[in-house]
Design a protein around this motif. Structure first.
Motif, mmCIF file in Angstrom:
data_model
loop_
_atom_site.group_PDB
_atom_site.id
_atom_site.type_symbol
_atom_site.label_atom_id
_atom_site.label_comp_id
_atom_site.label_asym_id
_atom_site.label_seq_id
_atom_site.Cartn_x
_atom_site.Cartn_y
_atom_site.Cartn_z
ATOM 1 N N MET A 88 0.870 -1.181 -0.047
ATOM 2 C CA MET A 88 0.074 -0.158 -0.096
ATOM 3 C C MET A 88 0.738 1.355 -0.050
ATOM 4 O O MET A 88 2.096 1.337 0.310
ATOM 5 N N ASP A 89 0.362 2.259 -0.343
ATOM 6 C CA ASP A 89 1.145 3.591 -0.387
ATOM 7 C C ASP A 89 1.028 4.488 0.845
ATOM 8 O O ASP A 89 0.152 3.701 1.685
ATOM 9 N N GLU A 90 1.286 5.595 1.076
ATOM 10 C CA GLU A 90 1.214 6.247 2.445
ATOM 11 C C GLU A 90 -0.349 6.775 2.680
ATOM 12 O O GLU A 90 -0.557 6.965 3.929
ATOM 13 N N PHE A 91 -1.082 6.445 1.724
ATOM 14 C CA PHE A 91 -2.665 6.644 2.086
ATOM 15 C C PHE A 91 -3.481 5.526 2.214
ATOM 16 O O PHE A 91 -4.609 5.569 2.142
ATOM 17 N N GLY A 92 -2.935 4.452 2.209
ATOM 18 C CA GLY A 92 -3.337 3.096 2.294
ATOM 19 C C GLY A 92 -4.176 2.854 1.049
ATOM 20 O O GLY A 92 -4.930 1.842 1.064
ATOM 21 N N GLN A 93 -3.750 2.962 -0.025
ATOM 22 C CA GLN A 93 -4.193 2.523 -1.418
ATOM 23 C C GLN A 93 -3.072 1.734 -1.943
ATOM 24 O O GLN A 93 -2.133 1.896 -1.874
ATOM 25 N N PRO A 94 -3.640 0.717 -2.892
ATOM 26 C CA PRO A 94 -2.564 0.012 -3.722
ATOM 27 C C PRO A 94 -1.389 0.779 -4.363
ATOM 28 O O PRO A 94 -1.757 1.772 -4.984
ATOM 29 N N ASN A 95 -0.338 0.451 -4.041
ATOM 30 C CA ASN A 95 0.852 1.187 -4.476
ATOM 31 C C ASN A 95 1.626 0.531 -5.858
ATOM 32 O O ASN A 95 1.834 -0.516 -5.648
ATOM 33 N N HIS A 96 1.393 1.234 -6.919
ATOM 34 C CA HIS A 96 1.883 0.456 -8.128
ATOM 35 C C HIS A 96 3.465 0.654 -8.170
ATOM 36 O O HIS A 96 4.081 -0.159 -9.177
ATOM 37 N N TYR A 97 4.135 1.118 -7.337
ATOM 38 C CA TYR A 97 5.588 1.167 -7.026
ATOM 39 C C TYR A 97 6.051 -0.156 -6.727
ATOM 40 O O TYR A 97 7.172 -0.480 -6.575
ATOM 41 N N SER A 98 4.965 -1.057 -6.106
ATOM 42 C CA SER A 98 5.302 -2.481 -5.593
ATOM 43 C C SER A 98 5.499 -3.542 -6.584
ATOM 44 O O SER A 98 5.450 -4.733 -6.413
ATOM 45 N N LEU A 99 5.322 -2.922 -7.840
ATOM 46 C CA LEU A 99 5.484 -4.170 -8.772
ATOM 47 C C LEU A 99 6.711 -4.795 -8.728
ATOM 48 O O LEU A 99 7.981 -4.077 -8.844
ATOM 49 N N HIS A 100 6.625 -6.228 -8.941
ATOM 50 C CA HIS A 100 7.814 -6.708 -8.773
ATOM 51 C C HIS A 100 8.138 -8.085 -9.432
ATOM 52 O O HIS A 100 6.740 -8.636 -9.826
ATOM 53 N N SER A 101 9.035 -8.740 -9.690
ATOM 54 C CA SER A 101 9.202 -9.926 -10.506
ATOM 55 C C SER A 101 10.255 -10.743 -9.891
ATOM 56 O O SER A 101 11.338 -10.235 -9.282
ATOM 57 N N GLY A 102 10.133 -12.012 -10.171
ATOM 58 C CA GLY A 102 11.132 -12.914 -9.671
ATOM 59 C C GLY A 102 11.829 -13.386 -10.950
ATOM 60 O O GLY A 102 11.363 -13.843 -11.820
ATOM 61 N N MET A 103 13.192 -12.702 -11.231
ATOM 62 C CA MET A 103 13.704 -12.820 -12.549
ATOM 63 C C MET A 103 14.183 -14.066 -12.635
ATOM 64 O O MET A 103 14.468 -15.161 -11.808
ATOM 65 N N PRO A 104 14.366 -14.535 -13.988
ATOM 66 C CA PRO A 104 14.696 -16.053 -14.568
ATOM 67 C C PRO A 104 16.031 -16.512 -13.592
ATOM 68 O O PRO A 104 16.912 -15.747 -13.633
ATOM 69 N N VAL A 105 16.093 -17.447 -13.022
ATOM 70 C CA VAL A 105 17.165 -18.226 -12.673
ATOM 71 C C VAL A 105 18.078 -18.579 -13.701
ATOM 72 O O VAL A 105 17.730 -19.197 -14.756
ATOM 73 N N GLU A 106 19.263 -18.199 -13.690
ATOM 74 C CA GLU A 106 20.500 -18.371 -14.914
ATOM 75 C C GLU A 106 21.318 -19.632 -14.563
ATOM 76 O O GLU A 106 21.590 -20.664 -15.635
ATOM 77 N N ALA A 107 21.501 -19.901 -13.371
ATOM 78 C CA ALA A 107 22.284 -21.025 -12.721
ATOM 79 C C ALA A 107 21.865 -21.575 -11.260
ATOM 80 O O ALA A 107 21.640 -20.819 -10.484
ATOM 81 N N GLY A 108 21.841 -22.940 -11.228
ATOM 82 C CA GLY A 108 21.474 -23.292 -9.850
ATOM 83 C C GLY A 108 19.997 -23.311 -9.767
ATOM 84 O O GLY A 108 19.386 -23.129 -10.461
ATOM 85 N N VAL A 109 19.485 -23.196 -8.310
ATOM 86 C CA VAL A 109 17.995 -23.309 -8.046
ATOM 87 C C VAL A 109 17.842 -22.243 -6.947
ATOM 88 O O VAL A 109 18.695 -22.238 -6.000
ATOM 89 N N LYS A 110 16.726 -21.703 -6.961
ATOM 90 C CA LYS A 110 16.264 -20.743 -5.856
ATOM 91 C C LYS A 110 15.054 -21.081 -5.373
ATOM 92 O O LYS A 110 14.212 -21.504 -5.658
ATOM 93 N N TYR A 111 15.320 -20.889 -4.015
ATOM 94 C CA TYR A 111 14.426 -21.249 -3.062
ATOM 95 C C TYR A 111 13.795 -20.205 -2.150
ATOM 96 O O TYR A 111 14.685 -19.409 -1.548
ATOM 97 N N VAL A 112 12.497 -19.708 -2.015
ATOM 98 C CA VAL A 112 12.109 -18.556 -1.144
ATOM 99 C C VAL A 112 10.830 -19.023 -0.472
ATOM 100 O O VAL A 112 10.034 -19.830 -0.911
ATOM 101 N N ILE A 113 10.432 -18.366 0.621
ATOM 102 C CA ILE A 113 9.059 -18.513 1.176
ATOM 103 C C ILE A 113 8.690 -17.154 1.220
ATOM 104 O O ILE A 113 9.236 -16.074 1.255
ATOM 105 N N THR A 114 7.167 -16.977 1.114
ATOM 106 C CA THR A 114 6.415 -15.823 1.049
ATOM 107 C C THR A 114 5.371 -15.739 1.888
ATOM 108 O O THR A 114 4.397 -16.927 2.148
ATOM 109 N N LYS A 115 5.020 -14.640 2.782
ATOM 110 C CA LYS A 115 4.076 -14.730 3.570
ATOM 111 C C LYS A 115 3.420 -13.501 3.565
ATOM 112 O O LYS A 115 4.113 -12.302 3.460
ATOM 113 N N TRP A 116 2.114 -13.102 3.268
ATOM 114 C CA TRP A 116 1.260 -12.046 2.891
ATOM 115 C C TRP A 116 0.415 -11.692 3.896
ATOM 116 O O TRP A 116 -0.095 -12.890 4.652
ATOM 117 N N TYR A 117 0.014 -10.561 4.539
ATOM 118 C CA TYR A 117 -0.771 -10.079 5.391
ATOM 119 C C TYR A 117 -1.906 -9.232 4.698
ATOM 120 O O TYR A 117 -1.748 -8.680 3.910
#
Length: 224
Positions: free
Chosen positions: A187-216
């Motif tokens: 969210m932005d400073e006014f509590g509205q959806p923040n389009h600056y939060s756009l993000h991507s998991g870029m392609p892995v080029e070598a190896g394997v990537k593990y992550v965990i994600t928790k949303w509130y």
């Protein structure tokens, strides 16, 4: 400019955003990342190597092809594997408790932690974690806790090449480092959806990537 006039939910999201931001800024080993229009932090060595190894083993046990809340017709949009981590496993409870303690958000507002695995070439193209309110799924999301506020992501291993988390609008690119937690406000400073939060998991080029994600969520998750 966004405002919160006449929108009590946005006013609450604005308050929780500011509260979590100030809390995390006072937390040792947490750094705010310089970013355009986005509140984003990194907590270094948030999990131990042993904790990361235990969670990776559980992801490998239960992983299936990742899905999307709403299909966009692009089969290459999200090509990772993922799973919901079970709270019957003690390590998942421990990790969840650590994330909740960092954010200070009421535990009942948190979704189940999701584990994700990216093999070479796999990716998650640019997307937002907040829910778009003009979609068919929005009413279901409203009934199950409302809008997403904060996202916590933990890198479980170093990646040989590629696999960065990229925020193109905020001009932030984060390289996976084992045990580091990435935290940002959708969210932005006014509590509205923040389009600056756009993000991507870029392609892995070598190896394997593990992550965990928790949303509130803005309200207790899974309840009306």
């Amino acid at each position: 400019m966004s405002t919160v006039t006449g929108d009590p939910a946005a006013f609450y999201r604005m308050q929780i955003g500011a509260w979590v931001k100030e809390r995390v800024k006072r937390t040792p080993n947490c750094l705010q990342i310089p970013a355009k229009g986005l509140d984003i932090f990194v907590a270094r060595d948030f999990l131990t190597a042993r904790e990361c190894e235990q969670v990776i083993a559980l992801i490998d046990k239960d992983r299936v092809p990742s899905g999307l809340l709403s299909s966009n017709g692009d089969p290459e949009f999200r090509t990772s594997e993922s799973c919901h981590l079970k709270m019957s496993d003690a390590i998942n409870v421990r990790v969840q408790d650590k994330i909740n303690a960092l954010t200070g958000i009421q535990p009942e507002h948190g979704e189940t932690i999701q584990g994700q695995r990216y093999a070479p070439g796999q990716q998650f193209k640019p997307h937002h974690d907040f829910f778009h309110m003009n979609t068919e799924y929005w009413e279901d999301m409203q009934r199950s806790g409302g809008q997403r506020t904060w996202t916590a992501m933990i890198f479980l291993n170093d990646v040989e090449a590629g696999g960065q988390t990229w925020f193109p609008e905020a001009n932030v690119r984060v390289t996976p480092r084992r045990g580091n937690l990435l935290l940002w406000n959708n969210m932005d400073e006014f509590g509205q959806p923040n389009h600056y939060s756009l993000h991507s998991g870029m392609p892995v080029e070598a190896g394997v990537k593990y992550v965990i994600t928790k949303w509130y969520r803005e309200r207790p998750w899974g309840r009306g």
